[in-house]
Every structure is written in structure tokens, then in C-alpha cells.
Design a protein around this motif. Structure first.
Motif, short mmCIF file in Angstrom:
data_model
loop_
_atom_site.label_atom_id
_atom_site.label_comp_id
_atom_site.label_asym_id
_atom_site.label_seq_id
_atom_site.Cartn_x
_atom_site.Cartn_y
_atom_site.Cartn_z
N ALA A 5 72.40 5.23 87.63
CA ALA A 5 72.05 6.63 87.40
C ALA A 5 71.18 7.13 88.55
O ALA A 5 70.07 6.63 88.76
CB ALA A 5 71.31 6.78 86.07
N ASN A 6 71.69 8.10 89.28
CA ASN A 6 70.95 8.71 90.38
C ASN A 6 70.24 9.95 89.84
O ASN A 6 70.89 10.95 89.51
CB ASN A 6 71.92 9.09 91.50
N PRO A 7 68.91 9.95 89.76
CA PRO A 7 68.20 11.10 89.20
C PRO A 7 68.16 12.32 90.11
O PRO A 7 67.63 13.35 89.70
CB PRO A 7 66.78 10.55 88.98
N ASN A 8 68.67 12.21 91.34
CA ASN A 8 68.77 13.42 92.15
C ASN A 8 70.20 13.93 92.15
O ASN A 8 71.11 13.29 91.60
CB ASN A 8 68.20 13.21 93.56
N ALA A 33 72.62 13.26 88.70
CA ALA A 33 71.95 14.29 87.89
C ALA A 33 72.61 15.65 88.12
O ALA A 33 72.82 16.05 89.27
CB ALA A 33 70.48 14.36 88.25
N PRO A 34 72.93 16.37 87.06
CA PRO A 34 73.59 17.68 87.22
C PRO A 34 72.64 18.78 87.66
O PRO A 34 73.08 19.81 88.17
CB PRO A 34 74.14 17.96 85.82
N HIS A 35 71.34 18.59 87.46
CA HIS A 35 70.36 19.61 87.81
C HIS A 35 69.17 18.95 88.50
O HIS A 35 68.94 17.76 88.35
CB HIS A 35 69.87 20.35 86.56
N GLY A 36 68.43 19.75 89.26
CA GLY A 36 67.23 19.23 89.91
C GLY A 36 67.30 19.34 91.41
O GLY A 36 67.83 20.32 91.95
N ALA A 37 66.80 18.33 92.10
CA ALA A 37 66.71 18.35 93.56
C ALA A 37 67.60 17.27 94.16
O ALA A 37 67.88 16.25 93.52
CB ALA A 37 65.27 18.11 94.00
N SER A 68 68.13 4.68 89.49
CA SER A 68 68.09 4.44 90.93
C SER A 68 67.29 5.48 91.71
O SER A 68 67.76 6.08 92.67
CB SER A 68 69.51 4.34 91.48
N ALA A 69 66.06 5.69 91.26
CA ALA A 69 65.05 6.42 92.03
C ALA A 69 63.79 5.58 91.96
O ALA A 69 63.48 5.01 90.91
CB ALA A 69 64.81 7.82 91.48
N PHE A 70 63.04 5.49 93.05
CA PHE A 70 62.00 4.49 93.15
C PHE A 70 60.85 4.69 92.16
O PHE A 70 60.19 3.73 91.78
CB PHE A 70 61.45 4.44 94.58
#
Length: 206
Positions: A5-8, A33-37, A68-70
Motif C-alpha cells: 500500500a503506497n500512501p501517496n 492512495a486515491p487522494h492526498g499528495a 510503504s511509506a517510511f
């Protein structure tokens, strides 16, 4: 299948991270992620990403999730919801770096996230001794857009960490995964790559 899962919101980053994880986990599937940065570099963006991860619905047949975000946004809340393992790449990296009581540090590009990184590393270092973050020079977004500059800056930060006593250095950032591989052989101490470490922890589930 393991879900990365990539949170960006950068789908290209998701593909690159999945390609790295696939060397250990052939049955890897990506989620963006569908929304965010497209790059998480402030506490507010990290919190927003965490809210999305916490509500993630893994596909049928998923045996585990790699966040998968630090900063591991939302990983704890997601783990509390699901009945499958959830591993954040930050926690996985800290666990590997601190193995055997090693002293270690983080080389990263995001000065605004240092406090959160420090907390995460200390929480998962085990017997290891965490020495702190060593930052690249220059604005985060500018450094990230120039691969050659990024490599030089991360290598410089890694060398400064080693000079300060680090026996291992974590390259702190999911989107930094390709850079970590490029500079691995040049680092004066073992370089800890978060995505492969998380993938290795998930491998027994496949």
C-alpha cells in the motif's frame, strides 16, 4: 498475495516499489492512495495518508499488507482492524538495523518528519542504539526531482551518519527505494533498505 500500500498518490512510485518487493515476494500487488499528495513530506500530509491507510480494504485473498511509506502512516490502526499481518516499512527497517544491538541512523530528505521518524525508530529498534536522522541538503521536492542529486545527497548523509558512529544506515523513504539500491555499494556501512526488509518479514506468509 501480499498488498503493498503506497500512501501517496504517485502510481509510478507504487510500481517501482512493487518491482523491488517482487524480488522477494513474487505475488505482490500494489495499491495507490486515491487522494492526498504525490510525496509525503509534512506531518499534515502524513496524517492524511494515515487516515486513508486505516480505512483500506484489502482485496480478497490478501495475506498481509505492507504500508510503504517510511512513517508507517495508519499501520497500527489498520492492523487493529484486520485479521492479517500489517507491516510498515519504517518499523521493519528499524528492526533490521538494530539487530544484534547495532547503532544505526536514518538518511532522509524530509526534515519536517524527523520527530515522527525518531519516535518510530526508537519504538522498534529493539536492542539497537538509534543515533538520529541525517538529512539531505536542499528543499525536499527539488532534491527528489533530480535522481543524480538525490543519490549524492543521500550518500553524503549516509557517510555523515557512519562518521557519527552508525554501524548501519536506513534510507528513510518509500520513494527513495530506487536511490537506496543505486548507492548501496558506495555506502561505508551496511545500508538498510526498508521495502526489502518488510518484504522479507512477509515472505513466510506466501
Amino acid at each position: 498475495m501480499i498488498l503493498l500500500a503506497n500512501p501517496n498518490t504517485n502510481a509510478e512510485t507504487t510500481m517501482a516499489m512493487c518491482a523491488i518487493a517482487a524480488r522477494i515476494l513474487p505475488e505482490i500487488q500494489g495499491w495507490t492512495a486515491p487522494h492526498g499528495a504525490d510525496l509525503i513530506h509534512t506531518p499534515a500530509l502524513l496524517a492524511q495518508a494515515g487516515d486513508q491507510i486505516a480505512q483500506l480494504q484489502p482485496p480478497q485473498g490478501c495475506r498481509g499488507v505492507i504500508v510503504s511509506a517510511f512513517g508507517d502512516p495508519g499501520a497500527v490502526r489498520l492492523a487493529a482492524r484486520l485479521d492479517i499481518p500489517v507491516i510498515g516499512i519504517g518499523a521493519a527497517a528499524a528492526r533490521a538495523a538494530g539487530a544484534g544491538g547495532r547503532s544505526f541512523a536514518v538518511a532522509t530528505t524530509t526534515p519536517q518528519l524527523v520527530k515522527g521518524i525518531d519516535r518510530l525508530m526508537k519504538a522498534h529498534a529493539g536492542q539497537g542504539r538509534y543515533l538520529g536522522c541525517f538529512l539531505t541538503d536542499g528543499p525536499t521536492l527539488s532534491v527528489m526531482k533530480d535522481p543524480a542529486l538525490l543519490d549524492r545527497e543521500l550518500l553524503d548523509a549516509s557517510r555523515r551518519a557512519a562518521a557519527a558512529g552508525a554501524q548501519a544506515v536506513i534510507i528513510g523513504g518509500g520513494p527513495l527505494a530506487e536511490a537506496a539500491q543505486r548507492i548501496d555499494a558506495l555506502c561505508p556501512v551496511p545500508l538498510i533498505q526498508p521495502i526489502p526488509e518488510a518484504a522479507a518479514l512477509m515472505r513466510p506468509l506466501t
